[in-house]
Design a protein around this motif. Structure first.
Motif, mmCIF file in Angstrom:
data_model
loop_
_atom_site.group_PDB
_atom_site.id
_atom_site.type_symbol
_atom_site.label_atom_id
_atom_site.label_comp_id
_atom_site.label_asym_id
_atom_site.label_seq_id
_atom_site.Cartn_x
_atom_site.Cartn_y
_atom_site.Cartn_z
ATOM 1 N N UNK A 167 -2.629 -3.551 -3.932
ATOM 2 C CA UNK A 167 -3.534 -4.041 -2.898
ATOM 3 C C UNK A 167 -3.890 -2.919 -1.931
ATOM 4 N N UNK A 168 -5.084 -2.998 -1.364
ATOM 5 C CA UNK A 168 -5.474 -2.051 -0.328
ATOM 6 C C UNK A 168 -4.676 -2.316 0.941
ATOM 7 N N UNK A 169 -4.612 -1.306 1.797
ATOM 8 C CA UNK A 169 -3.950 -1.489 3.085
ATOM 9 C C UNK A 169 -4.715 -2.469 3.968
ATOM 10 N N UNK A 227 -5.228 5.146 5.577
ATOM 11 C CA UNK A 227 -4.087 4.984 4.680
ATOM 12 C C UNK A 227 -4.543 4.943 3.220
ATOM 13 N N UNK A 228 -5.588 4.190 2.956
ATOM 14 C CA UNK A 228 -6.074 4.083 1.578
ATOM 15 C C UNK A 228 -6.626 5.407 1.064
ATOM 16 N N UNK A 229 -7.113 6.244 1.986
ATOM 17 C CA UNK A 229 -7.642 7.556 1.599
ATOM 18 C C UNK A 229 -6.553 8.610 1.503
ATOM 19 N N UNK A 230 -5.334 8.266 1.917
ATOM 20 C CA UNK A 230 -4.223 9.209 1.841
ATOM 21 C C UNK A 230 -4.248 10.301 2.885
ATOM 22 N N UNK A 231 -4.966 10.087 3.987
ATOM 23 C CA UNK A 231 -5.066 11.127 5.017
ATOM 24 C C UNK A 231 -4.446 10.690 6.341
#
Length: 397
Positions: free
Chosen positions: A80-82, A319-323
Motif C-alpha cells: 500500500x502507498x503511504x 515517503x512513497x518517493x523514497x526521499x
C-alpha cells in the motif's frame, strides 16, 4: 458517531480522499464501515474500564489490513502507498485513538522492526503470522528513566554468551505488552556499546510484564512496564540488521508520520462530534451552531484539520518517493499534534459542561490527545530535529 455526508467525511473540506485510487478508497471505506459498526459501540465502555477489547483482534484479522504496507506478506497485493496507510491511521483514530495505537504498534513498530531489522529467514519466520495477526507484536524502547534521551542513556543491556544473549533491564509504556505474543526489545550491547534488537516471546523466563494502571489517556491501550532479569535469547532471535541506534531511528522515522496521521484522526473525530452537537444543542431558542463564537471555533478547527491534512499528504508523497528525511516526519509530528491539542480543546469548549462526561465522547478525544502529543518524540525533541536541519546547528543537550 457519524461524520460523513454523502460520499465524504464532513471534515474533508478539500476532498483529500479523492487523491486515493478507486481500489484504495474501497479499502478505506471498508475500514470506515467496520469501525462504525463494530468498534465505535465498544470504545466508551472499554475506555472506562481501562481494557483492550481483545475480541476485536479476530475481526481485524478478518479484514486482513495488518500487512498492507508489506508486499509479499498477507494478501497477494502490491504494498500500500503511504497515503493509504496514513488515511487508514486517520480513520482508526477518528473513532478511537487507542485502537489506532494498538494497530500502529503491531503493524508499524513491531512488524517494521522485523521487516527492516530482520534477515530474510527472520522475516519469513515471523511476518506471515504477524500479517494474519496470529502473532501480536509489541515494541520495547522507552525505559523508566529514559524517554527522550534513550538513544544515549539506554540502560537495558545485552550480554553475549556463545550463541545466547542475556538481557537485563526495564522498559516502560510498552503498548500491547500485556497480551502480545512477541516483544521487540532494544538493548545496549555491553561489548560494543551499540543498540541491538531482539525478539522475545511472551513466555520467556525472566520477563515480567505489569500493566500500568490509572492512566487518564489512551486507557484502552494496555501499556506495561517490563522487567528483564537474565532473559536468555538465542542469536537466531536477534534482529540481524539492527546494529546501532541509527537503525532504530530508521524504524522511528518510518512510524512517526503514522502518529501524525493519528493526531489528524483525533482532530477529525473531535470536530465531527462538536459540529453535530452544535447543530442540535439549543440555547436561547436556537441551535448554538448559529452563534458567531461557536462558528469561529468550528472554522478554526476545520482550518487546523485542512492544513494538517495537506502537510501529511505531501509527507506521504515524500515517503512513497523514497526521499523523506527525519526532519520531514519530525515537523509533521510536532505541528499536527499541536494543532490537535487546539482542536480537541475547542471541541470540548463547544460542549460546555457536557464535554466532561465520557458518554458524550468528546472527553475521550480530549484526554487521548495528551498521550499522542507526547509519544513518538515530544514536540520539543521533534523541534530540535527540524531546527538542526534548517540551521545546521545542533541544540541537543
Amino acid at each position: 458517531m457519524s461524520g460523513s455526508t454523502g460520499d465524504r467525511l464532513v471534515a474533508d473540506f478539500y476532498d483529500y480522499e479523492s487523491l486515493l485510487t478507486g481500489e484504495e478508497r474501497k479499502i478505506l471505506v471498508t475500514a470506515r464501515e467496520f469501525l462504525q459498526a463494530e468498534v465505535a459501540p465498544l470504545v466508551t465502555e472499554y475506555w472506562a474500564r481501562g481494557e483492550f477489547p481483545r475480541e476485536l483482534i479476530g475481526r481485524f484479522r478478518e479484514l486482513g489490513f495488518a500487512a498492507l504496507a508489506y508486499e509479499g506478506y498477507g494478501e497477494p497485493r502490491p504494498a500500500a502507498t503511504n497515503l493509504l496507510t496514513g488515511m487508514l491511521a486517520m480513520e482508526y483514530s477518528r473513532v478511537d485513538a487507542s485502537v489506532a495505537t494498538f494497530l500502529g504498534v503491531h503493524s508499524g513498530l513491531a512488524m517494521y522492526s522485523v521487516y527492516f531489522g530482520g534477515d530474510q529467514e527472520q522475516r519469513d519466520r515471523w511476518l506471515p503470522a504477524m500479517a494474519s495477526m496470529d502473532l501480536i507484536g509489541a515494541f520495547a524502547l522507552t525505559e523508566p528513566l529514559d524517554g527522550s534521551d534513550v538513544a544515549g542513556g539506554m540502560q537495558t543491556t545485552a550480554r553475549r554468551e556463545g550463541a545466547t544473549w542475556i538481557l537485563d533491564g526495564a522498559k516502560k509504556w510498552i503498548g500491547n505488552a500485556t497480551f502480545a505474543d512477541m516483544v521487540v526489545v532494544l538493548a545496549r550491547d555491553v561489548d560494543d556499546d551499540e543498540v541491538k534488537g531482539f525478539v522475545v516471546p511472551k513466555d520467556a523466563a525472566g520477563m515480567d510484564v505489569v500493566k500500568i494502571e490509572n492512566k487518564v489517556a489512551l486507557r484502552i491501550v494496555e501499556n506495561a512496564e517490563i522487567t528483564l532479569t537474565g532473559v536468555r535469547v538465542p542469536e537466531s532471535d536477534r534482529l540481524q540488521n539492527i546494529g546501532s541506534f541509527r537503525d532504530v531511528a530508521e524504524i522511528l522515522r518510518a512510524t512517526r508520520g503514522g502518529v501524525a496521521w493519528q493526531a489528524l484522526g483525533v482532530m477529525v473525530g473531535a470536530y465531527e462530534l462538536a459540529l453535530a452537537y452544535a447543530k442540535q444543542r439549543q440555547q436561547f431558542g436556537r441551535p448554538i451552531a448559529g452563534f458567531q463564537l461557536v462558528q469561529d471555533l468550528l472554522v478554526r478547527s476545520l482550518g487546523n484539520i485542512t492544513a494538517s491534512w495537506g502537510m501529511l499528504v505531501r509527507l506521504a508523497g515524500l515517503q512513497d518517493s523514497g526521499v523523506v528525511e527525519d526532519e520531514h516526519s519530525a515537523l509533521a509530528k510536532a505541528f499536527v499534534t499541536a494543532r490537535m491539542r487546539e482542536v480537541v480543546a475547542w471541541g470540548r469548549e463547544i460542549f460546555g459542561g457536557n464535554g466532561i462526561v465520557l458518554d458524550n465522547d468528546i472527553a475521550r478525544f480530549f484526554a487521548d490527545a495528551e498521550a499522542i502529543y507526547s509519544f513518538e518524540g515530544t514536540r520539543e525533541m521533534n523541534t530540535l530535529i527540524v531546527g538542526k536541519a534548517i540551521t545546521g546547528e545542533s541544540a541537543f543537550v
